[in-house]
Structures are given as structure tokens and as C-alpha cells.
Design an enzyme around this catalytic site. Structure first.
Site, PDB file in Angstrom:
ATOM      1  N   GLU A  33      42.967 -73.945  15.787  1.00  0.00           N
ATOM      2  CA  GLU A  33      43.150 -75.148  16.602  1.00  0.00           C
ATOM      3  C   GLU A  33      41.856 -75.957  16.704  1.00  0.00           C
ATOM      4  OE1 GLU A  33      45.960 -76.232  17.540  1.00  0.00           O
ATOM      5  OE2 GLU A  33      47.308 -74.531  17.761  1.00  0.00           O
ATOM      6  N   TRP A  72      47.931 -80.616  11.898  1.00  0.00           N
ATOM      7  CA  TRP A  72      48.165 -79.175  11.865  1.00  0.00           C
ATOM      8  C   TRP A  72      48.634 -78.747  10.482  1.00  0.00           C
ATOM      9  CZ3 TRP A  72      46.507 -75.064  13.936  1.00  0.00           C
ATOM     10  CH2 TRP A  72      47.199 -73.854  13.820  1.00  0.00           C
ATOM     11  N   TYR A  77      56.631 -71.678   9.936  1.00  0.00           N
ATOM     12  CA  TYR A  77      55.737 -71.542  11.092  1.00  0.00           C
ATOM     13  C   TYR A  77      56.499 -71.857  12.387  1.00  0.00           C
ATOM     14  CZ  TYR A  77      52.111 -72.872  14.425  1.00  0.00           C
ATOM     15  OH  TYR A  77      51.348 -72.995  15.559  1.00  0.00           O
TER      16      TYR A  77
END
Length: 197
Positions: free
Chosen positions: A45, A53, A23
Site C-alpha cells: 500500500e 493498485w 484478488y
């Protein structure tokens, strides 16, 4: 998983597992000019609020399935009972308010498009169309919010968006390249700069 930083220096926050590194190396900080991709990151988000995350990244495929491959037009049409169905889906964070906010935000997203033409144009205006490069030398310099994220979050709230406070919006701006917060010595710092339109 041990990563040799001498081969290719990366921002240290991503070194936990393979998908996190991927990522970082391929997506984080890349300037986004697609409304669909902006919507995807807004959903992810807002789901992250209060979580890591890494947790959301591991559930990304689950979100893709649950939220119609992030087709905001389809999500905006989800009926109320869809919230109950999604509350049973172990592939996403089963938080009623976050699920409801994703559906609400799809509707508000389309309102922004109707008013200004594209969400991409709307959001990039908050950085005058050019990524803000913070030239971070170490992680202690990293911020959680900025004047730009404060203004954007305030405007989104006024427009009826939910679960998108300044901290969440700052993370969105980092992820979608409106802010370049790769450490200056990270190999991706200069790479993402070259991707700006």
C-alpha cells in the site's frame, strides 16, 4: 477481458484483468489476523501512493522477492546499501523514499509488536475488534479516508512509520478486512462477513 456481471456481481473496480478479479474474489476485504500479512499489505500500500493498485498487483511477485517474502524481521535488518540494490530492481517501484520507508516501517512494525504484543491486536483496536461495514450501494459512496484511518495514520506517524497517510491506511483497512467496502450486492460482501473471528 469481458466479465458477465449477471453470473456473479462484483465490485466494478476489479474488472480490468484476471489477476485483479482474483484478488477481489479471494483476498480483498478478508479479515487479516496475521502480522506477516499486515506487513505485506503495508509495504504494498505504501508503494502504491500516487500509482494504481493494478500497477502494484502486477509487481507483487517482484516485491515478494525483493523484500524477503515480506519477512519483516529480515527487512528490518536490511543494510543501507540494500536500498541501492533495490533501486536497480525492475520488479518493484524504484522510488528511493518508498524503498527506504519499507525498511524503516519493518523496524517500527517490530517496535509495535514489542510494545503491544502483536501488530494485529494493535491495528484491530482502531475498529474495536470488529470490521466496519459501510453497506455501500454504489461506488460513488466509497470514501478515501475515515475517522478510523485518520486516527491510525496519525498514530503510525507518531510511532515513526513513513508513507502511510490516511488515504493509504484506509486502503490498507479495506484490503485487510477492517472495513468491508464490498458493494452490498457484490457476492463477496456477505462472504467476507462470515470470516470475522
Amino acid at each position: 477481458m469481458k466479465i458477465n456481471q449477471s453470473e456473479k456481481f462484483r465490485c466494478p473496480w476489479c474488472l480490468g484483468f484476471k489477476e485483479y478479479i482474483q484478488y477481489h474474489d479471494e483476498e480483498w476485504g478478508v479479515p487479516v489476523y496475521s502480522d506477516k500479512v499486515h506487513f505485506e499489505f503495508l509495504v504494498l500500500e505504501s508503494a502504491q501512493a500516487g500509482l494504481s493498485w493494478a500497477t502494484i498487483l502486477k509487481k507483487r511477485d517482484g516485491y515478494r522477492r525483493a523484500f524477503a517474502n515480506f519477512d519483516y524481521k529480515m527487512v528490518a535488518d536490511f543494510p543501507d546499501q540494500m536500498i541501492e540494490e533495490l533501486m536497480l530492481d525492475a520488479g518493484i517501484v524504484r522510488n528511493r523514499l518508498k524503498i527506504a520507508s519499507a525498511i524503516n516501517n519493518a523496524r517500527q512494525f517490530m517496535e509495535v509488536q514489542a510494545q503491544v504484543g502483536s501488530f494485529t491486536g494493535y491495528i484491530w483496536d482502531f475498529v474495536n475488534g470488529k470490521p466496519k461495514d459501510n453497506q455501500l450501494v454504489n461506488m460513488s459512496q466509497a470514501m478515501a479516508t475515515s475517522p478510523e484511518s485518520d486516527l491510525l495514520a496519525k498514530d503510525l506517524k507518531k510511532r515513526g512509520f513513513k508513507f502511510l497517510g490516511s488515504t493509504t491506511i484506509y486502503a490498507h483497512m479495506q484490503a485487510t478486512g477492517l472495513i468491508n467496502d464490498h458493494l452490498s450486492q457484490c457476492f463477496r460482501h456477505h462472504e467476507v462477513k462470515r470470516l470475522v473471528r
